[in-house]
Design a protein around this motif. Structure first.
Motif, PDB file in Angstrom:
ATOM      1  N   GLY A  37       0.840  -1.193   0.000  1.00  0.00           N
ATOM      2  CA  GLY A  37       0.000   0.000   0.000  1.00  0.00           C
ATOM      3  C   GLY A  37       0.868   1.233   0.000  1.00  0.00           C
ATOM      4  O   GLY A  37       1.723   1.409  -0.879  1.00  0.00           O
ATOM      5  N   GLU A  38       0.708   2.088   1.010  1.00  0.00           N
ATOM      6  CA  GLU A  38       1.492   3.311   1.111  1.00  0.00           C
ATOM      7  C   GLU A  38       2.773   3.102   1.916  1.00  0.00           C
ATOM      8  O   GLU A  38       3.560   4.037   2.085  1.00  0.00           O
ATOM      9  N   HIS A  39       2.981   1.893   2.423  1.00  0.00           N
ATOM     10  CA  HIS A  39       4.111   1.637   3.306  1.00  0.00           C
ATOM     11  C   HIS A  39       5.225   0.875   2.596  1.00  0.00           C
ATOM     12  O   HIS A  39       4.961  -0.019   1.794  1.00  0.00           O
ATOM     13  N   ILE A  40       6.472   1.235   2.919  1.00  0.00           N
ATOM     14  CA  ILE A  40       7.638   0.509   2.424  1.00  0.00           C
ATOM     15  C   ILE A  40       8.122  -0.400   3.562  1.00  0.00           C
ATOM     16  O   ILE A  40       8.422   0.073   4.665  1.00  0.00           O
ATOM     17  N   ARG A  41       8.166  -1.683   3.302  1.00  0.00           N
ATOM     18  CA  ARG A  41       8.554  -2.655   4.317  1.00  0.00           C
ATOM     19  C   ARG A  41       9.606  -3.595   3.745  1.00  0.00           C
ATOM     20  O   ARG A  41      10.052  -3.425   2.617  1.00  0.00           O
ATOM     21  N   CYS A  42      10.015  -4.566   4.526  1.00  0.00           N
ATOM     22  CA  CYS A  42      10.949  -5.550   3.990  1.00  0.00           C
ATOM     23  C   CYS A  42      10.382  -6.948   4.181  1.00  0.00           C
ATOM     24  O   CYS A  42       9.607  -7.205   5.119  1.00  0.00           O
ATOM     25  N   ALA A  43      10.746  -7.827   3.270  1.00  0.00           N
ATOM     26  CA  ALA A  43      10.302  -9.216   3.304  1.00  0.00           C
ATOM     27  C   ALA A  43      11.536 -10.097   3.432  1.00  0.00           C
ATOM     28  O   ALA A  43      12.423 -10.072   2.574  1.00  0.00           O
ATOM     29  N   LYS A  44      11.600 -10.842   4.524  1.00  0.00           N
ATOM     30  CA  LYS A  44      12.739 -11.727   4.786  1.00  0.00           C
ATOM     31  C   LYS A  44      12.364 -13.130   4.346  1.00  0.00           C
ATOM     32  O   LYS A  44      11.467 -13.745   4.916  1.00  0.00           O
ATOM     33  N   VAL A  45      13.071 -13.640   3.341  1.00  0.00           N
ATOM     34  CA  VAL A  45      12.777 -14.958   2.783  1.00  0.00           C
ATOM     35  C   VAL A  45      13.802 -15.942   3.337  1.00  0.00           C
ATOM     36  O   VAL A  45      14.990 -15.893   2.976  1.00  0.00           O
ATOM     37  N   TYR A  46      13.365 -16.820   4.235  1.00  0.00           N
ATOM     38  CA  TYR A  46      14.281 -17.772   4.852  1.00  0.00           C
ATOM     39  C   TYR A  46      14.732 -18.820   3.845  1.00  0.00           C
ATOM     40  O   TYR A  46      13.934 -19.334   3.058  1.00  0.00           O
ATOM     41  N   LYS A  47      15.996 -19.144   3.890  1.00  0.00           N
ATOM     42  CA  LYS A  47      16.527 -20.194   3.027  1.00  0.00           C
ATOM     43  C   LYS A  47      16.228 -21.562   3.638  1.00  0.00           C
ATOM     44  O   LYS A  47      16.130 -21.704   4.859  1.00  0.00           O
ATOM     45  N   ASP A  48      16.085 -22.567   2.764  1.00  0.00           N
ATOM     46  CA  ASP A  48      15.890 -23.927   3.236  1.00  0.00           C
ATOM     47  C   ASP A  48      17.132 -24.381   3.991  1.00  0.00           C
ATOM     48  O   ASP A  48      18.244 -23.884   3.767  1.00  0.00           O
ATOM     49  N   ALA A  49      16.938 -25.376   4.863  1.00  0.00           N
ATOM     50  CA  ALA A  49      18.033 -25.855   5.701  1.00  0.00           C
ATOM     51  C   ALA A  49      19.241 -26.290   4.880  1.00  0.00           C
ATOM     52  O   ALA A  49      20.391 -26.067   5.270  1.00  0.00           O
ATOM     53  N   VAL A  50      19.007 -26.919   3.722  1.00  0.00           N
ATOM     54  CA  VAL A  50      20.123 -27.416   2.916  1.00  0.00           C
ATOM     55  C   VAL A  50      20.934 -26.277   2.312  1.00  0.00           C
ATOM     56  O   VAL A  50      22.090 -26.453   1.941  1.00  0.00           O
TER      57      VAL A  50
END
Length: 284
Positions: A37-50
């Motif tokens: 929307g009107e907000h700037i945020r961050c998205a943390k994408v976790y990596k798989d264990a391997v």
């Protein structure tokens, strides 16, 4: 930019409107700047264990609660279901820790949701709207170093009162905005009362902060906040209102040689990891 595959479900569900840029690619996760929307945020994408390279993950997970006996047995057998549970616990640990610490008065990013291994949270920025720098990239006066170090010791005390140890705290896991330090990256957060390595990890966290800030204020090297706080914690006398002095008198009569050697080795290992992180950061 092209939408990463892991972020497409958040766009489909209306949680994210647009992926603006990649903020960083780390050893445990990739972080993207997104518009909601009107907000700037961050998205943390976790990596798989391997694909994740976080060392000694089992040591950090010791003492974390699981939902029941079936889940515990599956994790113990390392079945596909058990490994899936471990991933959920690893990812949810950060959401839980951030929420608990925010309630405790520690400066951490606000969280909004965690969906399929993607944590949507606040983008820590300065007054101009730029992404706040890591502490390791900030220079400061002696007076500012002493002030920030005091803030960090207070936050670490509040964390311990909440039963949480960061477990990987360094100048690379702290951002600095116009109001001071903000603690980030807590998927490895340690249960202070149920992990056999809790005291050693706590001391390493505190002393990492002491080491960094002493580069600008050398007198901080003489402080003993780790020992002072842990002694109060063990005696059940540590509270959010405890007044810390940074002083500690060790009354032990005999030196524990094995513990000293372990501490020396841990310090050497930590220094190697710190240098590796500097090189990794410079390569980005």
């Amino acid at each position: 930019m092209k939408t990463p595959k892991r972020l497409q479900p958040l766009i489909d569900d209306g949680l994210v409107d647009e992926v603006l840029s990649r903020l960083m690619s780390g050893k445990e996760a990739d972080v993207f700047v997104v518009r909601c929307g009107e907000h700037i945020r961050c998205a943390k994408v976790y990596k798989d264990a391997v694909k994740r390279s976080f060392k000694k993950a089992a040591q950090y997970q010791e003492g974390r609660k699981v939902r029941g006996g079936r889940q515990a047995r599956a994790m113990g057998k390392r079945s596909s279901y058990g490994r899936q549970l471990e991933e959920e616990i690893w990812q949810n640990a950060e959401v839980d820790a951030l929420s608990r610490l925010a309630r405790a008065g520690v400066r951490v990013p606000d969280t909004y949701c965690c969906v399929d291994g993607v944590l949507l949270m606040e983008l820590v920025s300065d007054s101009d709207g730029d992404v706040a720098p890591q502490l390791g990239h900030v220079s400061m006066s002696k007076e500012e170093a002493i002030k920030q170090h005091k803030q960090m010791m207070h936050y670490i005390m509040l964390m311990l009162c909440a039963g949480i140890i960061h477990g990987d705290l360094s100048e690379f896991n702290v951002l600095v905005d116009d109001k001071g330090p903000v603690i980030i990256d807590l998927p490895q957060a340690v249960n202070a009362s149920a992990n056999n390595s809790a005291e050693a990890m706590f001391a390493r966290d505190v002393n990492n902060m002491r080491r960094y800030y002493s580069e600008f204020a050398p007198e901080l090297l003489n402080t003993q906040y780790a020992k002072e706080m842990w002694a109060l914690f063990e005696e059940a006398n540590l509270t959010p209102n405890s007044i810390l002095t940074g002083e500690f008198e060790d009354n032990s009569e005999e030196a524990d040689v094995d513990s000293v050697l372990d501490e020396i080795q841990a310090a050497a290992d930590e220094e190697q990891e710190r240098l590796a992180r500097i090189n990794f950061s410079d390569d980005e």
